[in-house]
Every structure is written in structure tokens, then in C-alpha cells.
Design a protein around this motif. Structure first.
Motif, short mmCIF file in Angstrom:
data_model
loop_
_atom_site.label_atom_id
_atom_site.label_comp_id
_atom_site.label_asym_id
_atom_site.label_seq_id
_atom_site.Cartn_x
_atom_site.Cartn_y
_atom_site.Cartn_z
N ARG A 44 0.94 -1.04 0.00
CA ARG A 44 0.07 -0.12 0.02
C ARG A 44 0.79 1.26 0.03
O ARG A 44 0.48 2.47 -0.47
CB ARG A 44 -0.83 -0.03 1.13
N LYS A 45 2.03 1.30 0.68
CA LYS A 45 2.84 2.22 0.73
C LYS A 45 3.08 2.91 -0.71
O LYS A 45 3.17 4.16 -0.71
CB LYS A 45 4.31 1.71 1.42
N PHE A 46 3.38 2.04 -1.54
CA PHE A 46 4.05 2.88 -2.98
C PHE A 46 2.88 2.69 -3.96
O PHE A 46 3.11 2.99 -5.01
CB PHE A 46 5.04 2.22 -3.26
N LEU A 47 1.65 1.94 -3.84
CA LEU A 47 0.57 1.84 -4.88
C LEU A 47 0.05 3.18 -5.51
O LEU A 47 -0.44 3.72 -4.45
CB LEU A 47 -0.41 1.09 -4.35
N ASN A 48 0.55 3.54 -6.35
CA ASN A 48 -0.17 4.39 -7.26
C ASN A 48 0.24 6.00 -6.74
O ASN A 48 -0.74 7.02 -6.56
CB ASN A 48 -1.63 4.53 -7.20
N ARG A 49 1.68 6.03 -6.31
CA ARG A 49 2.06 7.26 -5.48
C ARG A 49 2.94 7.94 -6.59
O ARG A 49 3.49 9.14 -6.02
CB ARG A 49 2.81 6.67 -4.26
N TYR A 50 3.48 7.59 -7.85
CA TYR A 50 4.51 8.27 -8.27
C TYR A 50 3.91 8.63 -9.87
O TYR A 50 2.95 8.05 -10.38
CB TYR A 50 5.46 7.24 -8.58
N ASP A 51 4.78 9.65 -10.33
CA ASP A 51 4.35 9.82 -11.61
C ASP A 51 5.22 9.09 -12.52
O ASP A 51 6.57 9.06 -12.17
CB ASP A 51 4.83 11.50 -12.03
N VAL A 52 4.75 8.35 -13.36
CA VAL A 52 5.40 7.34 -14.09
C VAL A 52 5.82 7.90 -15.74
O VAL A 52 4.62 8.22 -16.41
CB VAL A 52 4.71 6.02 -14.45
N ILE A 53 6.81 7.73 -16.00
CA ILE A 53 7.18 7.80 -17.66
C ILE A 53 7.48 6.56 -18.06
O ILE A 53 8.65 6.21 -17.52
CB ILE A 53 8.46 9.06 -17.66
N LYS A 54 6.84 6.28 -18.92
CA LYS A 54 7.26 4.84 -19.48
C LYS A 54 7.56 4.85 -21.15
O LYS A 54 6.63 5.27 -21.70
CB LYS A 54 5.93 3.80 -19.39
#
Length: 546
Positions: A101-111
């Protein structure tokens, strides 16, 4: 654990997807919706462990069609800020991790799929310019309230975003090494590309995690080490990510049970990649299977060369026909089932700088055409599928004598079944005489000749060298796989400058048939001797029921 995705997952609500910035979870959802999905989400716990640390730079390299893009899609779906992907992951392995839960959907991702940019541009300058423009456009659209010092400078914009919003980025670059595979000899272009990645990623506060995936490791390109901050996980050193490089034996067993396919036959066709894992919990060795091949075999209910179909044999032939001292000997020995010693330390992680045959063999490990045993520091051809690719390549080269030996091996096996001792001896003589590198003076070299001469046995048998017997070892055991139980098992005892009949006696005296304690059926005992004076082989074959 293998899963069938029978619950067609609908589009996620509330996703504000971009093409490169926060691309959402569609790619991962397609994997979940596929007929076969094997849960590899436990890998996310490993990436979570390095987020926002000095170890946040990971380069995971493995062969084509080994799940690289799927892993990148999985990470994008998990970390992406604009997605609400809990419903995708809550029932998967990662949900049991403490950090889930700590990192789930917490960052802006550049793929980024770097191959996409490479394929539509004519130079590295054009490629990097296009990449910068496209990313800048999406950043400006997404972060409208952020004042930028320079709207034409990607790095400055990402600095501004981090300072103003405290949003850090997860950077996922798939096919990171495509430029090195296509511009093999253009060191200027390679250096420019590496410098771009270094300036963009290294020592930047806005980076929470940088994950590169490709075929080649990133560590060395000549003297230029622009990306030395990356920890590498590769086919020669998979570290604690080994079980995520393909399908494990347990996962394949479950798939075979689900699809009513022979695990033994699946293992012969697609197993063979040995990856050592060195972790804080101790050392382990994983037997890894080619995901593409296993999935195709299960869905089609037919064994075949599926991984090879994604690239022609030409890719292999280019490298094995290099004029390197000892390279041909090494390839022929491996085709015969032998392990070849190798030193991987001189490989410069590119596709053009080869100082020794070991550099070429190391490249073939990264490409998936060989597997590396770190304990013995040897390489072998991993399985039946890949072995067929070597044969296809050799048939188009000037290795006519090797190709002929492989062609003759079918007749030689039939002679063995028929107990035609004269034909077997002559067939082995022919293989030995035609292939100059197989001149020998001990039983190990004789074994290499025998195994190449009987190459075709792999269609029906599991081949085991020096299988433990009653009071010693059977030099070669041929154990029919369950789909081929109409064939007899075979124990071969090899002698050099002794007698073939003595070899048969030794099998009986040592009670080597205990090596086949779980086998019941027809059994052939074959004694083969090489006379160094006459330079001829002799053969004695006896039949028994076990």
C-alpha cells in the motif's frame, strides 16, 4: 502461481492516461486478461525496496520474449499516480508485501519503449530530440500550474515539477539497448545516447526509481561508463530477481497439469536456463523456462519451436561463424551435449567488440542461445528448442561435416535399436573421421563424439552422462520420455583402447542397471571401444528386460 484470467477485467475508472506520462494500466490488464497469466508481481516488493534510495537504478536484461515488456507494464500500472489499480493487484502476490500500500499509485510514471522512437527516426540526434519534445508536451499538459524556467529543457522542467509539487518520477525504459543492437559500430552515437541518459537520470532528486530493461547489460561500453549507477540483473548474474526472469519449474508444472500436457516433454523442449540467486536468505538455483514457448505449447497443445520463430537463425549464425580460435570446437562440443568453460569478465556488453571466443559465447548467453552456470563457470545449449536453432544455422554454413553428422544420427539410432553392431561402429567411425576437431585420446573426448553421432536421440530420450549406478557410473544413459516408452532404454559404456565386450561386462559387474531403478521395459547395453592403433571403433550390444 499460474492463473487463468477468466474474469475479463473492465477498463479502470478515473484513469487520466498519457502516451508516455502515467500511461495507465491497459498493458498490464491485457496480460491479466490473457488465457495464461503467471503472477510475477512479487517482483514489485524487490523494486519497492530500492525506491528513493541510492540503489534506485536497476537494469534488468534478458532475452527477447522473456517477459521484459510485461514487467514494465506491471510496474507502470502499480506505481502510476493517475491509476487506481488496487483492484488489479489486491488478489496477486504483491498484495501480501508489507510495502504494497505504501507505494501503490504514488508516483508519476514515465514509460518509454525506446524501440518506438528509434524505428521512426534516422539518427540518434533525431531520436533524442523527438523523445524530449514528446515528453515536454505531456509534462506541460499535465502540470499546467507549474511555472517552468525553460519549457524547452526536459531536465529543468522535471526539476521544477519536483520542487513545486514534490512529485518524483518512476522512469521505465523498455528496449533501452535497441540503439546498441542496431548501431553496433557507431561509438559516437552510442556515447551520445549514454550521455543523454546519464544527464537525465543520474544524481537527480526527481528520480524515485529508474528501471531499464533490454537484452544487453549496461555496465561497460569500452571505457565509457556513463551509467555506472545502475545495478545489473542479467542472464549471467540475475541476483535475487532470478525467479522473475521467466517461468519457474513449479509454475510450468502447474500449467502442464492445467492444460494436460507432459511436463517431462515440456522440460526437454524449453527448460535449461540455470540462474543462480544470491540473497540474504542464502543461495538458490532456479531452472527457468522460456515463457513465450511454454505459453504457445500449452495453448496449441503442441510442442514446437515458438521462441525461435520471433527471429531467424541468421541472428545466431552471424556470431557462431566468427573466425575465433576455438569457437567452432566449443559450439560442436555443446551441440554434443558438453559444457564448455568460459570467462565472462572480458565481455564489454556490446555486439561488436569481441577479443576472444568467450566474448561471443557470453553474448549468446544474453541473447538466450546459451545458458551460464556460475558455479562451474561453463556454458551449455539450454534445451531442445534452442538446439534446433543451432542445427538450422549450421546447415546454412560451411560446417558441412557437422551438419552431416547430425543428419546421419537418425540412421545411427535406428541401427542401435536394431542391434546392428557393425553399422553402429561404422557410423561412429564416420562421425569421428569427418569432424576433425573430434580427434581424441581419452574417454571424455570419445563421449563427445558418441553424443554428437547420436544427436537424434534427444527426440525421444533424456540423455544423462555418468548417471550413478550400483558400484560406479554408466557413461551415458538414454532414458525414454513418457511419450516415447515404446523405445528401449540404453546404457552406453565407453572404453578407450580396451574392448567393447569388456565394457558390457563392466556394466553387468557394476550393476549399472540400478541407474534405471525406476524404469521397467526393454533395455539395451551398448559397449563401445576405440582402438588407438587401428583408429576404429568396435561395438557390442546386448538386450535385456528390466
Amino acid at each position: 502461481m499460474p492463473q487463468r484470467a477468466g474474469t475479463a477485467l473492465s477498463d479502470m475508472e478515473g484513469e487520466n492516461m498519457g502516451s508516455y506520462l502515467n500511461p495507465g494500466s491497459k498493458g498490464f490488464r491485457e496480460s491479466l486478461n490473457s488465457a495464461i497469466y503467471v503472477d510475477k508481481t512479487a517482483m514489485i516488493e524487490k523494486t519497492n525496496a530500492v525506491v528513493d534510495t541510492r540503489q534506485k537504478f536497476l537494469c534488468v536484461s534478458r532475452p527477447r520474449r522473456f517477459g521484459k515488456s510485461m514487467a514494465a507494464d506491471m510496474l507502470a500500472a502499480y506505481y502510476g499516480r493517475e491509476a487506481d489499480s488496487a483492484k488489479l493487484f489486491d488478489q496477486l502476490a504483491v498484495s501480501r508485501a508489507k510495502t504494497y500500500r505504501k507505494f501503490l499509485n504514488r508516483y508519476d510514471v514515465i514509460k518509454i519503449d525506446m524501440q518506438e522512437f528509434f524505428s521512426v527516426t534516422q539518427s540518434v540526434d533525431e531520436m533524442l530530440s523527438m523523445l524530449g519534445r514528446y515528453l515536454i508536451l505531456e509534462l506541460k499538459e499535465h502540470f499546467r500550474g507549474v511555472p517552468f524556467y525553460d519549457e524547452n529543457n526536459l531536465i529543468q522542467m522535471m526539476k521544477d515539477i519536483f520542487v513545486r509539487t514534490e512529485h518524483s518520477f518512476v522512469i521505465l525504459i523498455d528496449e533501452w539497448d535497441c540503439l546498441f543492437r542496431e548501431y553496433k559500430h557507431d561509438q559516437k552515437a552510442q556515447k551520445k545516447y549514454l550521455d543523454f541518459l546519464r544527464v537525465w537520470l543520474k544524481d537527480k532528486d526527481y528520480i524515485a526509481l529508474a528501471y531499464l530493461t533490454g537484452i544487453l547489460p549496461v555496465k561497460k561500453y569500452g571505457t565509457h561508463s556513463a551509467l555506472n549507477m545502475f545495478t545489473e540483473y542479467s542472464m549471467t548474474d540475475a541476483g535475487d530477481l532470478a525467479e522473475y526472469f521467466g517461468f519457474t519449474e513449479q509454475e510450468v508444472r502447474l500449467l502442464c497439469k492445467d492444460y494436460h500436457m507432459s511436463f517431462e516433454e515440456t522440460r526437454a523442449w524449453y527448460d535449461g536456463y540455470r540462474l543462480a540467486a544470491h540473497t540474504q536468505d542464502g543461495d538458490a538455483c532456479y531452472s527457468i523456462y522460456s515463457p513465450k514457448s511454454v505459453v504457445e505449447a500449452m495453448l496449441r497443445h503442441k510442442f514446437g519451436t515458438y521462441w525461435n520463430q520471433t527471429e531467424t537463425y541468421e541472428a545466431l549464425r552471424i556470431y557462431i561463424q566468427f573466425d575465433m580460435d576455438g569457437l567452432k570446437n566449443a559450439v560442436v562440443s555443446m551441440l554434443a551435449g558438453q559444457a564448455v568453460p568460459i570467462q565472462t569478465g572480458t565481455f564489454e556488453n556490446d555486439m561488436s567488440t569481441f577479443a576472444t571466443k568467450d566474448d561471443i559465447l557470453t553474448l549468446l548467453v544474453h541473447l538466450g542461445y546459451l545458458t551460464y552456470d556460475s558455479a562451474s563457470e561453463t556454458v551449455t545449449i539450454p534445451n531442445k528448442e534452442v538446439s534446433k536453432e543451432y542445427v538450422n544455422a549450421i546447415r546454412t554454413m560451411d560446417w558441412h561435416e557437422v551438419a552431416q553428422a547430425v543428419e546421419d544420427s537418425k540412421k545411427l539410432l535406428e541401427s542401435l535399436w536394431a542391434m546392428d553392431t557393425e553399422a553402429v561402429a561404422k557410423g561412429i567411425d564416420r562421425a569421428h573421421n569427418e569432424i576433425a576437431i573430434l580427434q581424441y585420446n581419452d574417454e571424455n573426448a570419445l563421449s563427445c563424439t558418441i553424443q554428437l553421432a547420436f544427436y537424434f536421440v534427444r527426440e525421444f530420450y533424456t540423455v544423462i552422462r555418468e548417471l550413478p549406478g550400483g558400484k560406479g557410473f554408466a557413461d551415458i544413459c538414454l532414458i525414454p520420455r513418457k511419450l516415447h516408452m515404446d523405445k528401449p532404454a540404453v546404457i552406453v559404456e565407453l572404453k578407450w583402447d580396451q574392448s567393447a565386450s569388456g565394457a558390457i561386462s563392466q556394466i553387468r559387474e557394476r550393476n549399472d542397471t540400478d541407474a534405471l531403478r525406476d524404469y521397467h521395459g526393454n533395455l539395451l547395453l551398448a559397449g563401445i571401444n576405440y582402438d588407438k592403433k587401428t583408429k576404429k571403433h568396435t561395438c557390442v550390444i546386448e538386450k535385456m528386460w528390466k
